[in-house]
Enzyme design. Structure first.
Site, PDB file in Angstrom:
ATOM      1  N   GLY A  70      31.030  41.677  40.250  1.00 59.98           N
ATOM      2  CA  GLY A  70      32.501  41.271  40.670  1.00 59.98           C
ATOM      3  C   GLY A  70      33.410  42.106  39.663  1.00 59.98           C
ATOM      4  O   GLY A  70      33.291  41.762  38.474  1.00 59.98           O
ATOM      5  N   HIS A  71      34.260  43.093  40.205  1.00 58.77           N
ATOM      6  CA  HIS A  71      34.965  43.783  39.262  1.00 58.77           C
ATOM      7  C   HIS A  71      36.487  43.347  39.816  1.00 58.77           C
ATOM      8  O   HIS A  71      36.995  43.443  40.804  1.00 58.77           O
ATOM      9  CB  HIS A  71      35.143  45.175  39.359  1.00 58.77           C
ATOM     10  N   GLY A 117      26.838  41.829  31.818  1.00 55.67           N
ATOM     11  CA  GLY A 117      27.867  41.711  32.717  1.00 55.67           C
ATOM     12  C   GLY A 117      29.089  41.208  32.269  1.00 55.67           C
ATOM     13  O   GLY A 117      29.106  40.462  31.294  1.00 55.67           O
ATOM     14  N   ASP A 118      30.128  41.279  33.050  1.00 53.73           N
ATOM     15  CA  ASP A 118      31.521  40.719  33.030  1.00 53.73           C
ATOM     16  C   ASP A 118      31.971  41.043  31.779  1.00 53.73           C
ATOM     17  O   ASP A 118      32.576  40.137  31.047  1.00 53.73           O
ATOM     18  CB  ASP A 118      31.329  39.136  33.009  1.00 53.73           C
ATOM     19  N   HIS A 138      39.040  41.763  24.804  1.00 51.59           N
ATOM     20  CA  HIS A 138      39.135  40.386  24.545  1.00 51.59           C
ATOM     21  C   HIS A 138      39.308  40.219  22.858  1.00 51.59           C
ATOM     22  O   HIS A 138      38.830  39.322  22.354  1.00 51.59           O
ATOM     23  CB  HIS A 138      38.061  39.394  24.800  1.00 51.59           C
ATOM     24  N   LYS A 161      34.674  45.887  32.551  1.00 53.23           N
ATOM     25  CA  LYS A 161      34.688  47.338  32.998  1.00 53.23           C
ATOM     26  C   LYS A 161      35.554  47.516  33.776  1.00 53.23           C
ATOM     27  O   LYS A 161      36.333  48.717  33.849  1.00 53.23           O
ATOM     28  CB  LYS A 161      33.140  47.575  33.565  1.00 53.23           C
ATOM     29  N   GLN A 192      26.996  45.181  37.131  1.00 47.52           N
ATOM     30  CA  GLN A 192      25.771  44.542  36.152  1.00 47.52           C
ATOM     31  C   GLN A 192      26.053  45.246  34.584  1.00 47.52           C
ATOM     32  O   GLN A 192      27.026  45.635  34.313  1.00 47.52           O
ATOM     33  CB  GLN A 192      24.540  44.411  36.847  1.00 47.52           C
ATOM     34  N   THR A 213      22.580  35.333  41.664  1.00 49.74           N
ATOM     35  CA  THR A 213      24.054  35.137  42.422  1.00 49.74           C
ATOM     36  C   THR A 213      23.970  34.732  44.017  1.00 49.74           C
ATOM     37  O   THR A 213      24.812  34.500  44.735  1.00 49.74           O
ATOM     38  CB  THR A 213      24.764  36.468  42.437  1.00 49.74           C
TER      39      THR A 213
HETATM   40  P1  IMP Z   1      20.869  38.721  41.227  1.00 46.25           P
HETATM   41  O1  IMP Z   1      21.338  40.146  40.787  1.00 46.25           O
HETATM   42  O2  IMP Z   1      21.814  38.037  42.102  1.00 46.25           O
HETATM   43  O3  IMP Z   1      19.532  38.729  41.783  1.00 46.25           O
HETATM   44  O4  IMP Z   1      20.899  37.780  39.907  1.00 46.25           O
HETATM   45  C1  IMP Z   1      19.905  38.128  38.880  1.00 46.25           C
HETATM   46  C2  IMP Z   1      20.754  37.983  37.553  1.00 46.25           C
HETATM   47  O5  IMP Z   1      21.568  38.884  37.265  1.00 46.25           O
HETATM   48  C3  IMP Z   1      21.280  36.602  37.450  1.00 46.25           C
HETATM   49  O6  IMP Z   1      21.414  36.136  36.074  1.00 46.25           O
HETATM   50  C4  IMP Z   1      22.876  36.969  37.900  1.00 46.25           C
HETATM   51  O7  IMP Z   1      23.646  35.972  37.263  1.00 46.25           O
HETATM   52  C5  IMP Z   1      22.964  38.255  37.299  1.00 46.25           C
HETATM   53  N1  IMP Z   1      23.974  38.875  37.559  1.00 46.25           N
HETATM   54  C6  IMP Z   1      23.738  39.897  38.711  1.00 46.25           C
HETATM   55  N2  IMP Z   1      24.914  40.569  38.982  1.00 46.25           N
HETATM   56  C7  IMP Z   1      25.837  40.145  37.819  1.00 46.25           C
HETATM   57  C8  IMP Z   1      27.068  40.793  37.332  1.00 46.25           C
HETATM   58  O8  IMP Z   1      27.716  41.502  37.930  1.00 46.25           O
HETATM   59  N3  IMP Z   1      27.563  40.344  36.262  1.00 46.25           N
HETATM   60  C9  IMP Z   1      27.058  39.108  35.503  1.00 46.25           C
HETATM   61  N4  IMP Z   1      25.717  38.942  35.978  1.00 46.25           N
HETATM   62  C10 IMP Z   1      24.955  39.369  37.195  1.00 46.25           C
END
Ligand code: IMP
Length: 447
Positions: free
Chosen positions: A52-53, A24-25, A340, A28, A233, A142
């Protein structure tokens, strides 16, 4: 093999998917914002406001978590697909924020799937409760209620948008509370009523946006419209194929992203894999190229690596090509986007002229034998990055518009990645703004 069954008809290949190749991050949003100029329809189909975008468009910064980012361009129909988990309050706040900033959001240009799951206050409380219970083995979620709402979906008691639409959410909530742990009941005695009131409020507000998106998306597919799928994600957070158990609760890979939008695989034309010139991760779990020293601080500060959704400092490390190549294979990625390139070049200049890129791992089989691997194993805990390629740093010149304008060191870095992974890099991010992107070749979304 010759096909002996005559194909019924050729389907229009008019879908572009934008997926993250790491945790993620990867940025995108920037690639999506660029591709949105050709899109007739933009579909988000997995996850919820755990994503989060951030897009900057016409000088305004839009930190979006649920609504497809392309909405800011105002041209395409935006769809929130059946695979999504939607917190109605967060969605409504986002709609209001967009409207305040002059972006039109109406039931004509925003369609919410009646099959999407509704995230309730109960899910958020349970997410926090489960993480606390797990203690040292917590996932580092999160805390946006994703896990519990996926549990309810699997138990087949979740509230879906159709329950908001048809006013059947009360019965569903009664069902859900049959499964509510006593500890939560005791500490939050009015939680059930809160959930009912929550749905009642957003029934009024969201009702006009809720519809059968499956029909709308597939009609557009058949008509050959340009459809952009906004991945959320990333591949290694996929529950089926990621670094389980430190994953999210959906499958944000190439297939899961399409099925979450209710679209068949033969419509896909491009699968764009996005990654950064270094790696970052939020949450817990294995990270083979992770850095901990002052180099980590340097990357975090120079790359502004703090979570958009939670504000948490991200864990950072060198680019891991083993990981990227594996994700490319597993998702049929046919086009790469790197972000980056400017940041890593300057890190290279500061880090005694060196940028590192991981090209293989060492896997320790219970201290019995150690072997070198070029793939991502199922037990990630026992792998460490072992071999690195070294590159000299660079500074991106002003007015850099094309690949040829890049310093020779940066070109060598890109060419090495292409050779290792076997897929061309079409998009190169060289700065924070959306326009700071080199587009190579003749990539267009025209049919
Ligand atoms: P959850 O999706 O909130 O249940 O989190 C599960 C895992 O996915 C954790 O390690 C979060 O930090 C990670 N995660 C969930 N969504 C994102 C995203 O959009 N970007 C980066 N990490 C994410």
């Amino acid at each position: 093999m010759d096909s002996f069954i005559p194909l019924h008809k050729d389907l229009p290949r008019n879908v572009t998917e934008v997926l993250g190749l790491a945790w993620g991050d990867e940025g995108k949003g920037k690639v999506l914002c660029f591709l949105a100029q050709w899109a007739d329809m933009i579909v988000r189909s997995t996850g919820g406001n755990n994503a989060g975008h951030t897009v900057v468009y016409n000088g305004v910064k839009y930190p979006l978590h649920l609504v497809p980012t392309g909405i800011v361009r105002g041209k395409a129909t935006c769809v929130m697909g059946p695979g999504m988990f939607i917190d109605p309050k967060v969605l409504w706040d986002e709609i209001e924020f967009l409207r305040k900033n002059g972006v039109q959001v109406t039931p004509r240009n925003l369609k919410i799937s009646d099959r999407a799951v509704v995230v309730l206050p109960y899910d958020i409380i349970k997410d926090e409760w489960e993480e606390e219970k797990k203690g040292k083995s917590s996932v580092g979620t999160t805390k946006r209620g994703m896990g519990p709402s996926a549990e309810l979906k699997a138990t087949r008691v979740a509230v879906r948008m159709i329950d908001i639409f048809e006013n059947t959410y009360k019965d569903r909530i009664e069902e859900i509370f049959k499964f509510c742990p006593k500890e939560i009941m005791d500490s939050h005695p009015s939680l059930k009523q809160e959930c009912i009131e929550y749905c009642a409020e957003y029934y009024v507000k969201l009702h006009p946006f809720i519809c059968n998106t499956q029909e709308i998306v597939n009609k557009s597919c058949e008509r050959g419209k340009n459809i952009l799928f906004e991945g959320a994600q990333s591949y290694y957070l996929s529950m089926t194929n990621g670094y389980y158990p430190n994953t999210t609760v959906t499958d944000p890979d190439a297939s899961g992203t399409l099925s979450g939008g209710c679209v068949g695989p033969l419509h896909a034309k491009y699968v764009v894999g996005v990654f950064k010139a270094y790696t970052s991760r939020v949450g817990n779990g294995s990270f083979p190229t992770e850095l901990f020293d002052e180099k980590a601080d340097m990357i975090r500060e120079m790359g502004h690596e703090y979570g958009t959704t939670t504000g948490r400092p991200r864990r950072v490390g060198w680019l891991d090509l083993v990981q990227i190549k594996y994700a490319v294979q597993a998702n049929g990625v046919n086009c790469l986007a790197i972000n980056h390139l400017d940041t890593i070049g300057e890190i290279g200049l500061k880090n005694s002229e060196k940028i590192l890129v991981c090209t293989s791992y060492k896997q320790d089989f219970n201290h019995y034998s150690v072997s070198e691997v070029h793939t991502v194993p199922t037990n990630y805990e026992n792998v460490k990055a072992s071999r690195f390629e070294h590159f000299a740093g660079w500074k991106i010149p002003k007015n850099c518009k094309t690949f040829d304008d890049l310093p020779k060191e940066a070109k060598a870095f890109i060419k090495y990645i292409e050779a290792y992974v076997g897929v061309p890099v079409a998009f190169i991010g060289i700065g924070p703004k959306d326009e700071d992107m080199i587009v190579r070749g003749t990539f267009t979304h025209d049919q």
